[in-house]
Design a protein around this motif. Structure first.
Motif, PDB file in Angstrom:
ATOM      1  N   LEU A 223      35.403  88.400 158.484  1.00 25.75           N
ATOM      2  CA  LEU A 223      34.763  87.205 157.923  1.00 25.75           C
ATOM      3  C   LEU A 223      35.684  86.001 158.098  1.00 25.75           C
ATOM      4  N   TYR A 227      34.281  77.704 155.041  1.00 29.42           N
ATOM      5  CA  TYR A 227      34.398  76.396 155.691  1.00 29.42           C
ATOM      6  C   TYR A 227      34.838  75.353 154.680  1.00 29.42           C
ATOM      7  N   ARG A 229      35.836  71.304 154.829  1.00 30.75           N
ATOM      8  CA  ARG A 229      35.984  70.101 155.645  1.00 30.75           C
ATOM      9  C   ARG A 229      37.308  69.391 155.365  1.00 30.75           C
TER      10      ARG A 229
ATOM     11  N   SER B 207      29.989  63.689 153.119  1.00 35.91           N
ATOM     12  CA  SER B 207      30.959  64.723 153.430  1.00 35.91           C
ATOM     13  C   SER B 207      30.589  66.043 152.740  1.00 35.91           C
ATOM     14  N   ARG B 210      27.808  67.892 154.474  1.00 36.67           N
ATOM     15  CA  ARG B 210      28.295  68.633 155.648  1.00 36.67           C
ATOM     16  C   ARG B 210      28.966  69.928 155.211  1.00 36.67           C
ATOM     17  N   ASP B 211      29.822  69.803 154.191  1.00 42.53           N
ATOM     18  CA  ASP B 211      30.536  70.968 153.684  1.00 42.53           C
ATOM     19  C   ASP B 211      29.555  72.067 153.277  1.00 42.53           C
ATOM     20  N   HIS B 214      27.565  73.660 156.267  1.00 41.79           N
ATOM     21  CA  HIS B 214      28.334  74.633 157.054  1.00 41.79           C
ATOM     22  C   HIS B 214      28.632  75.892 156.243  1.00 41.79           C
ATOM     23  N   GLN B 215      28.916  75.712 154.969  1.00 37.98           N
ATOM     24  CA  GLN B 215      29.166  76.894 154.126  1.00 37.98           C
ATOM     25  C   GLN B 215      27.900  77.744 154.008  1.00 37.98           C
ATOM     26  N   GLN B 218      27.491  79.773 157.078  1.00 41.07           N
ATOM     27  CA  GLN B 218      28.367  80.950 157.010  1.00 41.07           C
ATOM     28  C   GLN B 218      27.780  82.016 156.085  1.00 41.07           C
ATOM     29  N   HIS B 222      26.663  85.709 156.994  1.00 38.84           N
ATOM     30  CA  HIS B 222      27.309  86.835 156.310  1.00 38.84           C
ATOM     31  C   HIS B 222      26.256  87.781 155.729  1.00 38.84           C
ATOM     32  N   LEU B 243      24.018  77.534 147.969  1.00 38.33           N
ATOM     33  CA  LEU B 243      24.027  77.753 149.421  1.00 38.33           C
ATOM     34  C   LEU B 243      22.722  78.405 149.871  1.00 38.33           C
TER      35      LEU B 243
END
Lengths: 456, 575
Positions: A223, A227, A229, B207, B210-211, B214-215, B218, B222, B243
């Motif tokens: 894994l 993430y 930033r 910002s 975006r964080d 992307h999380q 992921q 997963h 998320l």
């Protein structure tokens, strides 16, 4: 009939849209061309085609229909570059955490800020829109081209300009976070530790990413680290992809940051303000650090009393790449005067004084291959002056960005605003942003703002 | 798509079933006879009959047999349209009570680390669903329904990520009854958290988006991989509702709906979309005129809000007539004149936005996130006066939002088989004096009276009619409480009315005897706006009065706005 009017309206809008982000052609005739990097050329023409300087010489011919500007008796210099500004952005400080490397003022460009036009009226074609100094590691900055008239915020970004980030030393981050939020840093030592922690964390993050990259092919259960930033940005600093611009005053702290950066292998650093830079000028030169200073502005808070107007000259004599900046929507209109002060205080040559507001800030922003001097192949950013730009009688006449005239004193309309609020009865556009805080926005959006500080 | 449709039908059946159980109504079959039906924009049928039964349109046509159990509605020579659909709204969602932090310098004492606050404090609540938030008795539902709105994509209120959008029908006794399609989009705004916590600015919000995105990518990867690799010893994914709320957006099953009122927000929203790659819908757009090309490829809902039209025009004209041969204008007067001309031009840009974008081939619906119900019809009228055709306006209220929300098979036109969402007006809807007389939502009938024609004022009346109700409501003494950048300010506000104009004062928050005069005081129903000059800065106030309390905002140019509220302390009669 009504539909027709609307239709015309739409067509006009389309045409306006077309003229927006384009580059232009222009032939500037018979000027005294101050090239900065190749001497001063009398009675010389400069031809700009498709936004780039095509040719410099005598009796140049342009394709028919090219706009010609008669610059006889005028001085033609590269567009002035301001390495420290907060004009044309809607947010300056994300002042809620001591490290906010992930935020980017490029997201907050305000193309309607009349400050852009005012800067153009002072010959400034590029400004470095910076995050403020509330945080030890503030946000990423954005180099802007002053394409006044372009209404798309992203249209002002200087394409492919290197990434830069704001750091800050001393009282501002201490007060906002230490005093304000009761968290680190409350002391100058704490500020150093914030840097060290952030870089160390970023190293761990990079290692975890590298480990995952190696493992993922062979191990389907591998894994990646979550993430982040902020850490991505810190990692990019460590990799040398981002130039650090650090708000600083005191010599001890300037020296401290060089130690920290040295420990983590970060080389690209330009100190901002650097009022005590003259005390550590040889050390700055040795590190390869650069300096962007005020001509003669200090004593607005305790850490900024020990200063001298000779700062720029001393730094330059010591081989530090030095620029003079505004950090102000007012000073930005006469950076050429600010540069001239180094002749009174330090006796710099004309060319060295002008370097402070052209090629040197270009180097500090990593854009010196493209702008900052008048050379064939460079971008067509030009300021035309009546009188020598370092003369107290100098008056900017015309400012050109990418070959397009964005300011012309002959067509200086009384009201140039691009955006009007139909609901507001503004007493006069002259007063639009006249309150004094507008001059210094380094601490804008900081909550302690109202507690009457005068911050840079 | 098919699945969604059958879902709608299922829900419809449920709703209809429940409705039938109530037994309060004698029949759920209705016949509208001899009406002009605007079946879809541009397609009109005169002298028609419409049969509504069990929540659906059973028939539309000329020679339609009226079922024996139908309640016949006398709608002779009236006009029937598909019920309007708001492309994005807060209908039924009560306003959030805003609380400023009570801690040191306005900080929230519950937030230990302002740089890392709990998600709910930061305005990050994408997991919330409208079903749980909507209040069936919120007055906004009846207000909008009365205008002809029968369905809406409803968004939770909040800040950066207020929650999921759902499609609601605007009738029912509970959220469960109103929800036609739950969680159809993810709603986002470029609005920072209040109370000095992260993310507090637009740069922080962009910002953070975006964080999170992307999380979420992921986390999604997963959880998908875990299905295959759990046995091989993969770490178990932890559940994170924030998320997970992004998953359907990442999968392309839902649009991210971004509120983008001004030109800068449009550009920012498009830039983020380009970077992250999700499907985007822009809503509440007011300044889209420079973005026609880009909006062609993005679903968009234009705001039905417009800058307030100036009221004092009549007065001015009369004055000009009086002293026609006035002395030459002073420089200041000329400046004012030029400024007024620019303001008028700017107003034109807002009013012509819809027409200009239509001419350039942009398809759009309308949204109502930020418009007062009482302004909507007037604003549509202003857009039409500025060049929007009635057909285009109707399409933006019916067929286009239906298509963009994926419900065009069941809503948006007056056709057999569609949901009985209808509006009936006594003259063409877009005519100024038309009245909405009947609205069907999901087959449920709502009846309205025609409003009496306004009597012409007798000659010699004062220019400004004296609004007794407003005087009673607003005039007098009020307390105020402000939390400006962490400083608590308290004092007294007064309003008084004389000869058709309002004035007022605001006491010094530091408690001295000095009081500042208010400028530009305007009262519009229960909304009061004014400005004060605070040491060279203009502070603009907008207060909403509700009985003995008011709430509002004060804004200081680019520095942002803060909240103000207060209570009545005295009214003129009691003095």
């Amino acid at each position: 009939m009504k539909r027709l009017i609307i239709f015309l309206f739409a067509i006009c809008a389309i045409q306006f849209g077309f003229s927006q982000a384009e580059t232009g052609n222009i032939l500037i005739k018979n000027g005294t061309v101050i090239t900065i990097t190749g001497g001063v050329l009398e009675n010389t023409d400069v031809l700009i085609e498709n936004g780039k300087i095509k040719q410099i010489g005598e009796n140049l011919k342009a394709a028919s229909g090219t706009k010609e500007v008669d610059a006889e008796g005028m001085h033609v210099m590269p567009g002035i570059i301001d390495a420290h500004s907060h004009i044309a952005i809607d947010a300056v400080n994300e002042a809620t955490a001591p490290v906010t490397a992930e935020v980017w003022v490029g997201d907050a460009v305000n193309p309607f800020d009349v400050g852009i036009y005012r800067a153009l009226a002072g010959g400034v074609t590029i400004s470095h829109a910076m995050h403020g100094s509330a945080n030890a590691i503030g946000g990423q900055c954005q180099t802007l081209k002053h394409r006044w008239g372009v209404t798309d915020p992203m249209g002002l970004h200087m394409e492919d300009a290197p990434r830069t980030i704001k750091f800050a030393l001393g009282e501002n981050p201490m007060r906002v976070h230490g005093e304000g939020a009761k968290i680190q840093p409350s002391t100058r030592m704490g500020v150093e530790q914030v840097f060290r922690n952030a870089f160390s964390e970023a190293k761990n993050y990079m290692e975890a990413k590298a480990k995952y990259a190696k493992m993922k092919a062979s191990d389907p259960t591998a894994l990646p680290p979550k993430y982040d930033r902020r850490m991505e940005t810190m990692a990019d600093i460590l990799k040398g992809d981002i130039i650090v611009h650090c708000h600083s005053y005191r010599a001890d702290e300037i020296y401290m940051l060089m130690q920290v950066l040295g420990d983590f292998g970060v080389k690209k650093i330009c100190f901002q303000h650097v009022n005590e830079g003259f005390k550590v000028a040889p050390e700055l030169a040795e590190f390869g650090a650069m300096a962007s200073v005020f001509a003669d502005w200090w004593a607005y808070k305790f850490e900024v009393y020990y200063s001298t107007a000779y700062n720029a000259a001393i730094l330059m004599e010591n081989g530090v790449v030095t620029s003079i900046n505004s950090d102000s929507g007012e000073l930005i209109r006469h950076l050429y005067h600010e540069a001239a002060k180094t002749q009174r205080y330090g006796g710099l040559s004309d060319n060295d004084a002008l370097k402070l507001i052209t090629i040197n800030p270009a180097i500090q922003l990593g854009i010196d291959k493209r702008v900052g001097s008048i050379e064939e192949g460079k971008e067509g950013d030009i300021a035309i002056f009546k009188g020598h730009p370092l003369s107290v009688y100098a008056i900017p006449q015309m400012t050109i960005v990418d070959g397009i005239v964005r300011f012309d004193i002959k067509e200086d309309a009384p009201d140039v605003r691009l955006e009007i609020d139909p609901e507001k009865a503004m007493p006069s556009y002259m007063h639009q942003s006249s309150h004094h805080h507008d001059n210094d926005r380094c601490m804008q959006d900081v909550f302690e703002f109202f507690e009457h500080s005068h911050e840079h | 798509m098919l699945k969604q449709l059958s879902l709608i039908y299922l829900m419809l059946c449920g709703v209809v079933g429940m409705w039938a159980q109530k037994g309060a109504t004698i029949t759920n079959t209705f016949a509208l006879t001899n009406v002009t039906v605007v079946k879809s924009p541009g397609e009109t049928l005169e002298g028609a009959t419409i049969i509504v039964k069990d929540g659906l349109i059973k028939a539309v046509g000329k020679n339609v047999k009226i079922p024996f159990d139908a309640k016949q509605i006398k709608a002779d020579s009236m006009f029937v349209y598909a019920g309007f659909i708001s492309g994005a709204s807060h209908i039924g969602i009560p306003k959030v009570e805003k609380k400023e932090g009570t801690g040191r310098r306005g900080r929230d004492p519950d937030v230990k680390d302002p740089g890392n606050p709990p998600n709910a404090k930061a305005g990050i609540q994408p997991e919330r669903s409208v079903r749980d938030l909507v209040k069936a008795d919120d007055k906004s539902i009846a207000e909008m329904r009365k205008l002809g709105f029968t369905a809406a994509q409803v968004m939770p209120r909040g800040r950066m990520l207020p929650g999921k959008g759902s499609l609601l029908f605007l009738a029912g006794d509970s959220g469960n009854e109103m929800v036609a399609q739950e969680d159809i989009s993810l709603f986002a705004q470029l609005q920072g958290a209040s109370g000095r916590i992260y993310p507090s600015t637009v740069i922080g919000v962009m910002s953070k988006l975006r964080d999170l995105y992307h999380q979420a990518e992921q986390a999604k990867a997963h959880s998908e991989s875990y299905g295959k690799n759990a046995a091989a010893g993969m770490r178990r994914p932890t559940s994170d509702p924030v998320l997970e709320a992004f998953f359907p957006v990442i999968a392309g099953d839902q649009n991210l709906v971004m509120k983008a009122v001004n030109a800068k927000d449009i550009s920012r929203a498009l830039a983020l979309q380009k970077e992250l790659g999700y499907r985007l819908t822009l809503v509440d757009v007011k300044q889209g005129w420079d973005y026609a090309d880009k909006l062609k490829n993005t679903p968009v809902m234009l705001s039905l809000d417009l800058p307030a039209a100036k009221k004092e025009e009549k007065k001015k004209e009369a004055k000009e007539d009086e002293d026609e041969e006035k002395k030459e204008l002073t420089i200041a007067e000329k400046e004012m004149e030029a400024l007024e001309a620019r303001r008028a031009k700017a107003m034109e840009q807002y009013e012509t936005q819809a027409a200009v974008l239509a001419i350039k081939g942009v398809e759009y619906g309308f949204s109502t996130l930020n418009v007062k119900a009482k302004d909507i019809r007037a604003n549509i009228g202003r857009m039409i006066k500025a060049g929007l055709t009635e057909e285009q306006a109707l399409a933006a209220l019916t067929t286009i939002p239906a298509k963009m929300l994926g419900i065009d098979k069941v809503a948006g036109t007056v056709e057999k088989g569609k949901v009985a969402n209808l509006l009936v007006s006594d003259s063409p809807y877009f005519e100024k004096d038309s009245n909405v007389r009947y609205v069907f939502v999901d087959g449920q009938l709502f009846e309205y009276d025609a409003k009496p024609k306004k009597k012409k004022k007798a000659a010699g009346d004062a220019d400004a009619p004296v609004d007794k109700a407003a005087i009673n409501k607003i005039a007098g003494e009020w307390s105020y409480n402000m939390n400006a950048m962490g400083q608590q300010m308290k004092g007294t506000l007064t309003f008084s009315h004389e000869d058709g104009s309002w004035s007022g004062t605001m006491s010094d928050p530091q408690g001295s005897d000095e009081a500042e005069d208010l400028s530009d005081v305007e009262v519009d129903d229960s909304t009061v706006t004014f400005t004060i000059d605070a040491g060279g800065m203009t502070v603009e106030f907008e207060l909403d009065f509700d009985g003995k309390d008011y709430q509002g905002t004060a804004s200081v140019g680019a520095m942002g706005s803060f909240e103000i509220d207060g209570k009545r302390t005295a009214d003129p009669e009691n003095e």
